[in-house]
Design a protein around this motif. Structure first.
Motif, PDB file in Angstrom:
ATOM      1  N   ALA A 155      33.727 -16.955  33.452  1.00 51.03           N
ATOM      2  CA  ALA A 155      34.749 -15.962  33.771  1.00 51.03           C
ATOM      3  C   ALA A 155      34.868 -14.964  32.626  1.00 51.03           C
ATOM      4  CB  ALA A 155      36.105 -16.628  34.036  1.00 51.03           C
ATOM      5  N   LEU A 156      35.267 -13.739  32.986  1.00 57.04           N
ATOM      6  CA  LEU A 156      35.551 -12.692  32.009  1.00 57.04           C
ATOM      7  C   LEU A 156      36.992 -12.251  32.207  1.00 57.04           C
ATOM      8  CD1 LEU A 156      34.886 -10.423  29.949  1.00 57.04           C
ATOM      9  CD2 LEU A 156      33.952  -9.099  31.874  1.00 57.04           C
ATOM     10  N   VAL A 157      37.763 -12.248  31.114  1.00 53.97           N
ATOM     11  CA  VAL A 157      39.153 -11.777  31.151  1.00 53.97           C
ATOM     12  C   VAL A 157      39.258 -10.579  30.216  1.00 53.97           C
ATOM     13  CG1 VAL A 157      41.573 -12.316  30.725  1.00 53.97           C
ATOM     14  CG2 VAL A 157      40.043 -14.079  31.655  1.00 53.97           C
ATOM     15  N   ILE A 158      39.647  -9.436  30.764  1.00 54.49           N
ATOM     16  CA  ILE A 158      39.796  -8.211  29.977  1.00 54.49           C
ATOM     17  C   ILE A 158      41.283  -7.931  29.809  1.00 54.49           C
ATOM     18  CG2 ILE A 158      39.358  -5.727  29.868  1.00 54.49           C
ATOM     19  CD1 ILE A 158      36.832  -6.158  31.470  1.00 54.49           C
ATOM     20  N   LEU A 159      41.740  -7.988  28.558  1.00 55.59           N
ATOM     21  CA  LEU A 159      43.147  -7.727  28.254  1.00 55.59           C
ATOM     22  C   LEU A 159      43.314  -6.255  27.902  1.00 55.59           C
ATOM     23  CD1 LEU A 159      43.979 -10.853  26.050  1.00 55.59           C
ATOM     24  CD2 LEU A 159      44.217 -10.580  28.530  1.00 55.59           C
ATOM     25  N   THR A 160      44.275  -5.618  28.548  1.00 54.97           N
ATOM     26  CA  THR A 160      44.489  -4.196  28.342  1.00 54.97           C
ATOM     27  C   THR A 160      45.979  -3.910  28.268  1.00 54.97           C
ATOM     28  OG1 THR A 160      43.914  -2.008  29.214  1.00 54.97           O
ATOM     29  CG2 THR A 160      44.384  -3.734  30.835  1.00 54.97           C
ATOM     30  N   ASP A 161      46.352  -2.626  28.267  1.00 48.80           N
ATOM     31  CA  ASP A 161      47.764  -2.278  28.118  1.00 48.80           C
ATOM     32  C   ASP A 161      48.423  -1.946  29.443  1.00 48.80           C
ATOM     33  OD1 ASP A 161      46.353   0.022  28.458  1.00 48.80           O
ATOM     34  OD2 ASP A 161      47.243   1.122  26.797  1.00 48.80           O
ATOM     35  N   VAL A 162      47.750  -2.234  30.569  1.00 46.27           N
ATOM     36  CA  VAL A 162      48.359  -2.107  31.889  1.00 46.27           C
ATOM     37  C   VAL A 162      48.186  -3.429  32.621  1.00 46.27           C
ATOM     38  CG1 VAL A 162      48.041   0.395  32.053  1.00 46.27           C
ATOM     39  CG2 VAL A 162      46.238  -1.129  32.849  1.00 46.27           C
ATOM     40  N   ASP A 163      48.874  -3.572  33.738  1.00 50.01           N
ATOM     41  CA  ASP A 163      48.885  -4.858  34.434  1.00 50.01           C
ATOM     42  C   ASP A 163      47.590  -5.159  35.188  1.00 50.01           C
ATOM     43  OD1 ASP A 163      51.445  -5.382  33.559  1.00 50.01           O
ATOM     44  OD2 ASP A 163      52.388  -4.449  35.299  1.00 50.01           O
ATOM     45  N   GLY A 164      46.776  -4.141  35.433  1.00 52.12           N
ATOM     46  CA  GLY A 164      45.544  -4.325  36.184  1.00 52.12           C
ATOM     47  C   GLY A 164      45.157  -3.008  36.830  1.00 52.12           C
ATOM     48  N   LEU A 165      44.377  -3.087  37.899  1.00 52.58           N
ATOM     49  CA  LEU A 165      43.953  -1.904  38.631  1.00 52.58           C
ATOM     50  C   LEU A 165      45.001  -1.528  39.671  1.00 52.58           C
ATOM     51  CD1 LEU A 165      41.672   0.182  39.325  1.00 52.58           C
ATOM     52  CD2 LEU A 165      40.871  -1.510  41.001  1.00 52.58           C
ATOM     53  N   TYR A 166      45.439  -0.273  39.633  1.00 53.73           N
ATOM     54  CA  TYR A 166      46.405   0.232  40.603  1.00 53.73           C
ATOM     55  C   TYR A 166      45.718   1.146  41.615  1.00 53.73           C
ATOM     56  CZ  TYR A 166      50.487  -1.523  38.073  1.00 53.73           C
ATOM     57  OH  TYR A 166      51.435  -2.330  37.498  1.00 53.73           O
TER      58      TYR A 166
ATOM     59  N   GLU B  71      36.331  -0.333  46.821  1.00 56.31           N
ATOM     60  CA  GLU B  71      37.761  -0.532  46.594  1.00 56.31           C
ATOM     61  C   GLU B  71      38.240  -0.107  45.215  1.00 56.31           C
ATOM     62  OE1 GLU B  71      39.003  -4.548  47.674  1.00 56.31           O
ATOM     63  OE2 GLU B  71      37.192  -4.746  48.881  1.00 56.31           O
ATOM     64  N   ALA B  72      37.367  -0.207  44.194  1.00 54.05           N
ATOM     65  CA  ALA B  72      37.819   0.009  42.816  1.00 54.05           C
ATOM     66  C   ALA B  72      37.362   1.325  42.214  1.00 54.05           C
ATOM     67  CB  ALA B  72      37.356  -1.149  41.934  1.00 54.05           C
ATOM     68  N   VAL B  73      36.108   1.677  42.400  1.00 61.44           N
ATOM     69  CA  VAL B  73      35.577   2.885  41.770  1.00 61.44           C
ATOM     70  C   VAL B  73      36.367   4.134  42.139  1.00 61.44           C
ATOM     71  CG1 VAL B  73      33.572   4.426  41.647  1.00 61.44           C
ATOM     72  CG2 VAL B  73      33.258   1.950  41.463  1.00 61.44           C
ATOM     73  N   PRO B  74      36.765   4.328  43.411  1.00 63.05           N
ATOM     74  CA  PRO B  74      37.473   5.560  43.752  1.00 63.05           C
ATOM     75  C   PRO B  74      38.834   5.727  43.079  1.00 63.05           C
ATOM     76  CG  PRO B  74      36.563   4.519  45.719  1.00 63.05           C
ATOM     77  CD  PRO B  74      36.439   3.529  44.612  1.00 63.05           C
ATOM     78  N   VAL B  75      39.457   4.643  42.621  1.00 65.97           N
ATOM     79  CA  VAL B  75      40.804   4.770  42.050  1.00 65.97           C
ATOM     80  C   VAL B  75      40.825   4.548  40.541  1.00 65.97           C
ATOM     81  CG1 VAL B  75      41.932   4.103  44.190  1.00 65.97           C
ATOM     82  CG2 VAL B  75      41.350   2.333  42.532  1.00 65.97           C
ATOM     83  N   ALA B  76      39.668   4.237  39.942  1.00 65.56           N
ATOM     84  CA  ALA B  76      39.627   3.998  38.494  1.00 65.56           C
ATOM     85  C   ALA B  76      39.632   5.329  37.757  1.00 65.56           C
ATOM     86  CB  ALA B  76      38.388   3.184  38.126  1.00 65.56           C
ATOM     87  N   GLY B  77      40.485   5.431  36.743  1.00 63.32           N
ATOM     88  CA  GLY B  77      40.598   6.672  35.987  1.00 63.32           C
ATOM     89  C   GLY B  77      39.868   6.604  34.673  1.00 63.32           C
ATOM     90  N   GLY B  78      40.157   7.563  33.787  1.00 62.74           N
ATOM     91  CA  GLY B  78      39.530   7.626  32.479  1.00 62.74           C
ATOM     92  C   GLY B  78      40.384   6.971  31.425  1.00 62.74           C
TER      93      GLY B  78
ATOM     94  N   THR C 284      37.837   3.825  23.414  1.00 62.83           N
ATOM     95  CA  THR C 284      36.895   4.597  24.208  1.00 62.83           C
ATOM     96  C   THR C 284      36.932   4.227  25.684  1.00 62.83           C
ATOM     97  OG1 THR C 284      35.148   2.973  23.754  1.00 62.83           O
ATOM     98  CG2 THR C 284      35.308   4.862  22.265  1.00 62.83           C
ATOM     99  N   GLY C 285      37.506   3.097  26.024  1.00 63.77           N
ATOM    100  CA  GLY C 285      37.418   2.619  27.398  1.00 63.77           C
ATOM    101  C   GLY C 285      38.698   2.806  28.171  1.00 63.77           C
ATOM    102  N   GLY C 286      38.594   3.291  29.412  1.00 63.12           N
ATOM    103  CA  GLY C 286      39.714   3.345  30.325  1.00 63.12           C
ATOM    104  C   GLY C 286      39.475   2.358  31.442  1.00 63.12           C
ATOM    105  N   MET C 287      40.219   2.504  32.547  1.00 63.51           N
ATOM    106  CA  MET C 287      40.040   1.587  33.660  1.00 63.51           C
ATOM    107  C   MET C 287      38.655   1.721  34.276  1.00 63.51           C
ATOM    108  SD  MET C 287      41.289  -0.940  35.229  1.00 63.51           S
ATOM    109  CE  MET C 287      42.942  -0.917  34.531  1.00 63.51           C
ATOM    110  N   ALA C 288      38.080   2.924  34.229  1.00 66.26           N
ATOM    111  CA  ALA C 288      36.734   3.099  34.786  1.00 66.26           C
ATOM    112  C   ALA C 288      35.725   2.204  34.085  1.00 66.26           C
ATOM    113  CB  ALA C 288      36.308   4.562  34.683  1.00 66.26           C
ATOM    114  N   SER C 289      35.826   2.088  32.764  1.00 62.71           N
ATOM    115  CA  SER C 289      34.875   1.239  32.036  1.00 62.71           C
ATOM    116  C   SER C 289      35.111  -0.234  32.343  1.00 62.71           C
ATOM    117  CB  SER C 289      34.970   1.495  30.529  1.00 62.71           C
ATOM    118  OG  SER C 289      36.146   0.949  29.986  1.00 62.71           O
ATOM    119  N   LYS C 290      36.345  -0.601  32.631  1.00 60.14           N
ATOM    120  CA  LYS C 290      36.633  -1.997  32.987  1.00 60.14           C
ATOM    121  C   LYS C 290      36.091  -2.333  34.366  1.00 60.14           C
ATOM    122  CE  LYS C 290      40.514  -1.924  29.858  1.00 60.14           C
ATOM    123  NZ  LYS C 290      39.780  -0.882  29.093  1.00 60.14           N
TER     124      LYS C 290
END
Length: 380
Positions: free
Chosen positions: A169-180, A201-208, A215-221
């Motif tokens: 498993a991979l767990v990515i900790l970030t400063d938001v709750d997840g993908l919105y 489902e994910a690529v169209p809503v992932a931002g920068g 360097t990484g935003g939700m798109a990189s995650k």
């Protein structure tokens, strides 16, 4: 499955890669490293091993140097990384030592994963650390790796680490709750708890990126989840500011966004070709060649090649793109496969559009009938 959620239960994962972002580290370095050390200990008591991919060297260097904005100049980025990396490891060592755990520093560059021998050496070293009971703290070697600072991010490194150590498993900790489903700062934005199809489902809503230090935003995650998923590894993106963020993400359905892995898991070598290597050129093929590769599982022959971009040597990675998909199509000339080319760029240009039987007459030699053998080819 977690009861009533439709979300698979990840609590049985035995080897976990945890990635933490620069923003979380920069906000409170001692607190965040202690939190991760607590989580590593808790997971170890459950019989699980943890590897930490930690950003933060540049962020800590910026804090120490009194810089409020991430520099644009490469030498200043390298200077910040040099100042901050020692501090970062000191914090992890102190936090882990308080629990009787041993910290192991691992600095990697693209060269360490794109060369197959060094890739395998990195794998063996990491597995030896785990066997010895150490906790690997992995980071990009930003002080000497220009490409990593300019183009890379630790989300991708964490995803590649899952295949390096065959994680569960991979767990990515970030400063938001997840993908919105939209910018989480907008009214009515909803967390997406489960993603089955990343592209749809994910690529169209992932931002920068919204961070001044990373360097990484939700798109990189999302891209990291795709890379890990092609190796059969599920990914959870969740907030690192909540209590027990890793344990809760593995055990509960109400934490973060779970990205399910692809059903067609790539073998280790093909995963390495697809995601660890940087293409040195592009080969444009016709629709018939694409169909032979994608539908029929064939090798790439010179007859289906239209043009070649870049200067690459024999055995180096290239991107495959397809022409003729329709005027104005968003997929026009998009990369659909990646592989190790059997000939250098000049040779491929010379034999493009010709039959395999003509290769020797054109080049004066013939290494193989195929430009890229199917064993060295991966569909993306």
């Amino acid at each position: 499955m977690v009861p009533g959620s439709g979300r698979p239960f990840l609590g049985e994962a035995r080897r976990i890669v945890v990635k933490i972002g620069s923003r979380l580290i920069a906000d409170d370095p001692p607190a965040m490293t202690r939190l991760l050390a607590d989580e590593v200990l808790a997971l170890r008591r459950q019989g699980k091993t943890t590897l930490v991919v930690s950003s933060g060297a540049i962020a800590l260097g910026m804090l120490r140097l009194g810089w409020t904005q991430r520099p644009q100049e490469l030498p200043r980025l390298q200077a910040a990384a040099a100042v901050g990396q020692g501090q970062l490891m000191k914090l992890y060592d102190q936090a882990l030592s308080a629990h009787g755990l041993t910290c192991a520093q691992v600095l990697l560059t693209h060269d360490d994963v794109r060369h197959r021998g060094r890739y395998l050496a990195a794998r063996h070293a990491l597995l030896a650390m785990l066997d010895a009971g150490a906790v690997p703290i992995i980071n990009e070697n930003d002080t000497v790796s220009a490409d990593e600072i300019k183009f890379g991010d630790n989300d991708r490194l964490a995803a590649l680490t899952t295949s390096l150590v065959e994680a569960d498993a991979l767990v990515i900790l970030t400063d938001v709750d997840g993908l919105y489903d939209r910018d989480p700062r907008e009214a009515g934005a909803r967390l997406i708890p489960l993603v089955r199809d990343i592209d749809r489902e994910a690529v169209p809503v992932a931002g920068g990126s919204g961070s001044k230090v990373g360097t990484g935003g939700m798109a990189s995650k999302v891209q990291a989840a795709r890379i890990a998923g092609r190796f059969g590894v599920p990914t959870v993106v969740t907030s690192g500011r909540l209590p027990q963020p890793v344990s809760a993400a593995l055990d509960r359905a109400d934490r973060g966004t779970l990205f399910l892995p692809s059903q067609s898991r790539l073998q280790s070598r093909k995963h390495w070709i697809a995601y660890a290597l940087l293409p040195q050129g592009r080969i444009l093929v016709d629709a018939g060649a694409r169909q032979a590769l994608c539908r029929d599982g064939k090798s790439l022959l010179p007859s289906g090649i239209l043009s070649v971009l870049g200067d690459f040597g024999a055995g180096e990675p290239v991107s495959l793109c397809c022409a003729g998909q329709g005027q104005g199509s968003e997929n026009e000339n998009a990369e659909f496969a990646r592989g190790l080319c059997g000939y250098d760029a000049g040779a491929v240009r010379a034999i493009a559009g010709r039959r395999s039987s003509e290769i020797e007459a054109i080049l004066g030699y013939k290494e193989m009938d195929e430009v890229i053998h199917r064993d060295d080819l991966v569909l993306l």
